[in-house]
Design a protein around this motif. Structure first.
Motif, PDB file in Angstrom:
ATOM      1  N   ILE A  84      30.291  30.231  37.763  1.00  0.00           N
ATOM      2  CA  ILE A  84      30.020  31.105  38.905  1.00  0.00           C
ATOM      3  C   ILE A  84      31.090  32.193  38.924  1.00  0.00           C
ATOM      4  CG2 ILE A  84      29.828  31.258  41.410  1.00  0.00           C
ATOM      5  CD1 ILE A  84      29.034  28.313  41.445  1.00  0.00           C
ATOM      6  N   GLU A  85      30.635  33.454  39.022  1.00  0.00           N
ATOM      7  CA  GLU A  85      31.562  34.579  39.124  1.00  0.00           C
ATOM      8  C   GLU A  85      31.733  34.940  40.594  1.00  0.00           C
ATOM      9  OE1 GLU A  85      31.926  39.263  37.760  1.00  0.00           O
ATOM     10  OE2 GLU A  85      30.479  37.947  36.750  1.00  0.00           O
ATOM     11  N   VAL A  86      32.969  35.007  41.047  1.00  0.00           N
ATOM     12  CA  VAL A  86      33.262  35.350  42.445  1.00  0.00           C
ATOM     13  C   VAL A  86      34.299  36.461  42.473  1.00  0.00           C
ATOM     14  CG1 VAL A  86      32.759  33.013  43.268  1.00  0.00           C
ATOM     15  CG2 VAL A  86      35.099  33.605  42.618  1.00  0.00           C
ATOM     16  N   ASP A  87      34.294  37.182  43.634  1.00  0.00           N
ATOM     17  CA  ASP A  87      35.314  38.217  43.779  1.00  0.00           C
ATOM     18  C   ASP A  87      36.594  37.610  44.331  1.00  0.00           C
ATOM     19  OD1 ASP A  87      34.876  37.747  46.445  1.00  0.00           O
ATOM     20  OD2 ASP A  87      33.731  39.599  46.798  1.00  0.00           O
ATOM     21  N   LYS A  88      37.556  38.455  44.678  1.00  0.00           N
ATOM     22  CA  LYS A  88      38.847  37.941  45.130  1.00  0.00           C
ATOM     23  C   LYS A  88      38.771  37.245  46.478  1.00  0.00           C
ATOM     24  CE  LYS A  88      40.191  42.394  47.122  1.00  0.00           C
ATOM     25  NZ  LYS A  88      41.214  43.476  47.124  1.00  0.00           N
ATOM     26  N   ASN A  89      37.661  37.422  47.178  1.00  0.00           N
ATOM     27  CA  ASN A  89      37.472  36.759  48.477  1.00  0.00           C
ATOM     28  C   ASN A  89      36.617  35.508  48.369  1.00  0.00           C
ATOM     29  OD1 ASN A  89      38.962  38.746  49.949  1.00  0.00           O
ATOM     30  ND2 ASN A  89      37.180  40.116  49.800  1.00  0.00           N
ATOM     31  N   GLY A  90      36.179  35.192  47.158  1.00  0.00           N
ATOM     32  CA  GLY A  90      35.382  33.994  46.946  1.00  0.00           C
ATOM     33  C   GLY A  90      33.892  34.227  47.094  1.00  0.00           C
ATOM     34  N   LYS A  91      33.470  35.480  47.199  1.00  0.00           N
ATOM     35  CA  LYS A  91      32.055  35.777  47.345  1.00  0.00           C
ATOM     36  C   LYS A  91      31.390  35.718  45.977  1.00  0.00           C
ATOM     37  CE  LYS A  91      28.847  39.323  49.008  1.00  0.00           C
ATOM     38  NZ  LYS A  91      28.709  40.693  49.572  1.00  0.00           N
ATOM     39  N   ILE A  92      30.249  35.053  45.923  1.00  0.00           N
ATOM     40  CA  ILE A  92      29.552  34.876  44.644  1.00  0.00           C
ATOM     41  C   ILE A  92      28.977  36.207  44.172  1.00  0.00           C
ATOM     42  CG2 ILE A  92      27.599  33.755  43.491  1.00  0.00           C
ATOM     43  CD1 ILE A  92      27.982  31.357  45.269  1.00  0.00           C
ATOM     44  N   ILE A 149      41.592  44.802  26.026  1.00  0.00           N
ATOM     45  CA  ILE A 149      41.283  43.781  27.021  1.00  0.00           C
ATOM     46  C   ILE A 149      41.567  44.331  28.414  1.00  0.00           C
ATOM     47  CG2 ILE A 149      41.733  41.443  27.823  1.00  0.00           C
ATOM     48  CD1 ILE A 149      40.463  41.561  25.075  1.00  0.00           C
ATOM     49  N   VAL A 150      40.581  44.187  29.289  1.00  0.00           N
ATOM     50  CA  VAL A 150      40.725  44.637  30.673  1.00  0.00           C
ATOM     51  C   VAL A 150      40.578  43.416  31.576  1.00  0.00           C
ATOM     52  CG1 VAL A 150      39.794  46.072  32.516  1.00  0.00           C
ATOM     53  CG2 VAL A 150      39.789  46.914  30.151  1.00  0.00           C
ATOM     54  N   VAL A 151      41.596  43.140  32.408  1.00  0.00           N
ATOM     55  CA  VAL A 151      41.559  42.014  33.338  1.00  0.00           C
ATOM     56  C   VAL A 151      41.108  42.502  34.702  1.00  0.00           C
ATOM     57  CG1 VAL A 151      42.869  40.176  34.423  1.00  0.00           C
ATOM     58  CG2 VAL A 151      43.431  40.882  32.080  1.00  0.00           C
ATOM     59  N   GLU A 152      40.034  41.882  35.219  1.00  0.00           N
ATOM     60  CA  GLU A 152      39.505  42.292  36.513  1.00  0.00           C
ATOM     61  C   GLU A 152      40.062  41.420  37.640  1.00  0.00           C
ATOM     62  OE1 GLU A 152      35.290  42.236  36.276  1.00  0.00           O
ATOM     63  OE2 GLU A 152      35.174  44.050  35.040  1.00  0.00           O
ATOM     64  N   ASN A 153      39.729  41.819  38.871  1.00  0.00           N
ATOM     65  CA  ASN A 153      40.146  41.041  40.039  1.00  0.00           C
ATOM     66  C   ASN A 153      39.131  39.959  40.405  1.00  0.00           C
ATOM     67  OD1 ASN A 153      42.594  42.337  40.516  1.00  0.00           O
ATOM     68  ND2 ASN A 153      41.592  44.027  41.607  1.00  0.00           N
ATOM     69  N   ASN A 154      38.084  39.883  39.631  1.00  0.00           N
ATOM     70  CA  ASN A 154      37.097  38.850  39.865  1.00  0.00           C
ATOM     71  C   ASN A 154      37.464  37.574  39.094  1.00  0.00           C
ATOM     72  OD1 ASN A 154      35.705  40.702  41.390  1.00  0.00           O
ATOM     73  ND2 ASN A 154      34.366  41.340  39.692  1.00  0.00           N
ATOM     74  N   TYR A 155      36.856  36.477  39.540  1.00  0.00           N
ATOM     75  CA  TYR A 155      37.190  35.181  38.935  1.00  0.00           C
ATOM     76  C   TYR A 155      35.928  34.481  38.441  1.00  0.00           C
ATOM     77  CZ  TYR A 155      41.722  35.705  41.225  1.00  0.00           C
ATOM     78  OH  TYR A 155      42.947  36.157  41.622  1.00  0.00           O
ATOM     79  N   ARG A 156      36.110  33.692  37.407  1.00  0.00           N
ATOM     80  CA  ARG A 156      35.031  32.862  36.919  1.00  0.00           C
ATOM     81  C   ARG A 156      35.422  31.398  37.120  1.00  0.00           C
ATOM     82  NH1 ARG A 156      33.456  33.409  30.830  1.00  0.00           N
ATOM     83  NH2 ARG A 156      32.502  35.343  31.561  1.00  0.00           N
ATOM     84  N   ILE A 157      34.522  30.638  37.742  1.00  0.00           N
ATOM     85  CA  ILE A 157      34.727  29.196  37.937  1.00  0.00           C
ATOM     86  C   ILE A 157      33.792  28.457  36.984  1.00  0.00           C
ATOM     87  CG2 ILE A 157      34.807  27.295  39.575  1.00  0.00           C
ATOM     88  CD1 ILE A 157      34.918  29.378  41.819  1.00  0.00           C
ATOM     89  N   MET A 158      34.378  27.757  36.001  1.00  0.00           N
ATOM     90  CA  MET A 158      33.591  27.007  35.012  1.00  0.00           C
ATOM     91  C   MET A 158      33.472  25.555  35.458  1.00  0.00           C
ATOM     92  SD  MET A 158      35.097  29.722  33.592  1.00  0.00           S
ATOM     93  CE  MET A 158      36.734  29.125  33.225  1.00  0.00           C
TER      94      MET A 158
END
Length: 432
Positions: A84-92, A149-158
């Motif tokens: 699941i990909e979420v932003d920095k606030n945890g929004k999917i 390589i570009v690091v974003e502020n979004n997160y991936r939860i595996m």
């Protein structure tokens, strides 16, 4: 006392065995646990390192149009997984899944993980256990055939389904515990059996020692009573001359002689049973030793009118202790003379049999009852109590003989018929 000793031995053995077994099973479980969790972590780390590949023309422009990205989808072997990909606030933002679950399940998973914010932990979802890992999204951007390589502020939860892994670990733990309980029960039974076997000879030796002390005390009472009684008789007739009271002195002498013989036998027996007893084995002609013993007892044999018939094979050489062998033959011949009937017969033979020498001595007489045969080598055993003081026997001779033959590495046994012949036979190794 021996029950407590056995229980201590049993407890000590069970304690040591249990510690070793628990350590071994714990090592097996820990190694398996570490291996499984390393495999799970490896799969999650492998997926977290996957990047979104983006071409230069796909990047956002000033018009605000969306981007077109190529996302590498994944399936971790046969394990169910999703991310699941979420932003920095945890929004999917995006759900990439190989699992057929309702949307609310994905939202619940993302909410639970984001609120916990504990990486590499486990949650329960839709009846399954999921291990998850959180990582920032990395993009690999290609510009003019150059990669960056570009690091974003979004997160991936595996998420990875670890239900089967945990079930395997639980089954392993259950199996190890079951095997441990069964093994402990089996080890307890075996330890109990061998503890009893280990204690049995000690208990028997203790009982024999107590019986030995009791028998020795009983045997010493008779000569001491004789000495005391005759001493009192001397005191009661102080006016008499020594010549008139010689019979009392004779009785005292008989008592002291018997006590001296008993004490000497006890000392000899104690010496024979000593673990420090030195056995000097040298080659010698056992036939010559037997002839010397027969000659030394010629007077006693003639006095009782006994006829000795010997058949000794010549030049029989053995490697043993000549002194102990002579003592052994003397005890057996003395026993044969004492318990032969007057004008009886004693047959002595010495032969070679394979790699051993066989000596036997057979005497006529009352014989030994069948039920008494197992006891003849016991200390203070006498088959004919009525003749105890007649022949000065205290029942230690055959015990000493048995101890001697045991120390020499041989074997001795007895056969007898009531009112017939009694035969003692011992064997020793030939000199090679």
């Amino acid at each position: 006392m021996f029950t407590k000793l056995r229980n201590r031995f049993l407890i000590f053995n069970m304690l040591i065995t249990s510690i070793i077994m628990i350590a071994a099973f714990a090592a097996i479980y820990i190694i398996t646990y570490s291996s499984i969790h390393s495999e799970i972590q490896k799969k999650l780390d492998q997926q977290s390192q996957m990047q979104i590949i983006t071409k230069e023309e796909d990047l956002p422009d000033n018009t605000g149009k969306g981007t077109r990205s190529t996302i590498q989808k994944f399936s971790l072997n046969d394990n169910l997984s999703f991310d699941i990909e979420v932003d920095k606030n945890g929004k999917i933002l995006n759900i990439d899944s190989f699992v057929d679950m309702p949307d609310k399940a994905y939202h619940k998973a993302a909410e639970t993980v984001w609120n916990n914010k504990k990486d590499n932990s486990t949650i329960t979802l839709e009846g399954k256990e999921w291990r998850y890992s959180i990582a920032k999204i990395k993009k690999e951007v290609i510009r003019n055939e150059e990669k960056s390589i570009v690091v974003e502020n979004n997160y991936r939860i595996m998420f990875l389904d670890v239900t089967a892994y945990n079930k395997t670990l639980f089954q392993l733990l259950t199996t190890l515990l079951s095997v441990a309980l069964i093994m402990l029960f089996v080890i307890f039974i075996i330890s109990f059996y061998f503890a009893n076997r280990a204690i049995k000879p000690i208990a028997e030796a203790w009982e024999k020692q107590k019986q030995f002390v009791a028998d020795a005390s009983h045997e010493l009472k008779t000569p001491l009573s004789i000495i005391n009684a005759n001493y009192d008789a001397l005191l009661a007739n102080q006016e008499e001359t020594i010549k008139n009271q010689l019979k009392w002195f004779d009785y005292i002498k008989i008592g002291t002689d018997r006590m001296t013989k008993l004490i000497n036998d006890l000392l000899a027996f104690a010496k024979m049973e000593s673990i420090n007893l030195e056995i000097r084995k040298t080659p010698f002609n056992i036939g010559n030793t037997i002839d010397e013993v027969i000659l030394s007892m010629e007077a006693a044999v003639i006095e009782r009118g006994i006829r000795i018939i010997s058949s000794i094979e010549p030049d029989v050489i053995i490697k043993s202790d000549p002194e102990k062998v002579s003592q052994l033959v003397t005890i057996l011949l003395d026993n044969a003379v004492k318990y032969s009937n007057r004008n009886g017969h004693i047959y002595i033979s010495l032969i070679k049999s394979k790699r051993r020498v066989v000596f036997s001595i057979k005497n006529s007489g009352k014989g030994i009852a069948k039920q008494d045969l197992p006891k003849v080598f016991d200390r203070f055993y006498r088959s004919d109590l009525s003749r105890t003081y007649e022949n000065g026997s205290y029942g230690l001779g055959l015990s000493i003989a048995k101890t001697i033959i045991d120390r020499l590495g041989g074997h001795i046994h007895v056969t007898s018929e009531e009112n017939g012949f009694t035969t003692f036979t011992f064997t020793l190794k030939l000199h090679s």
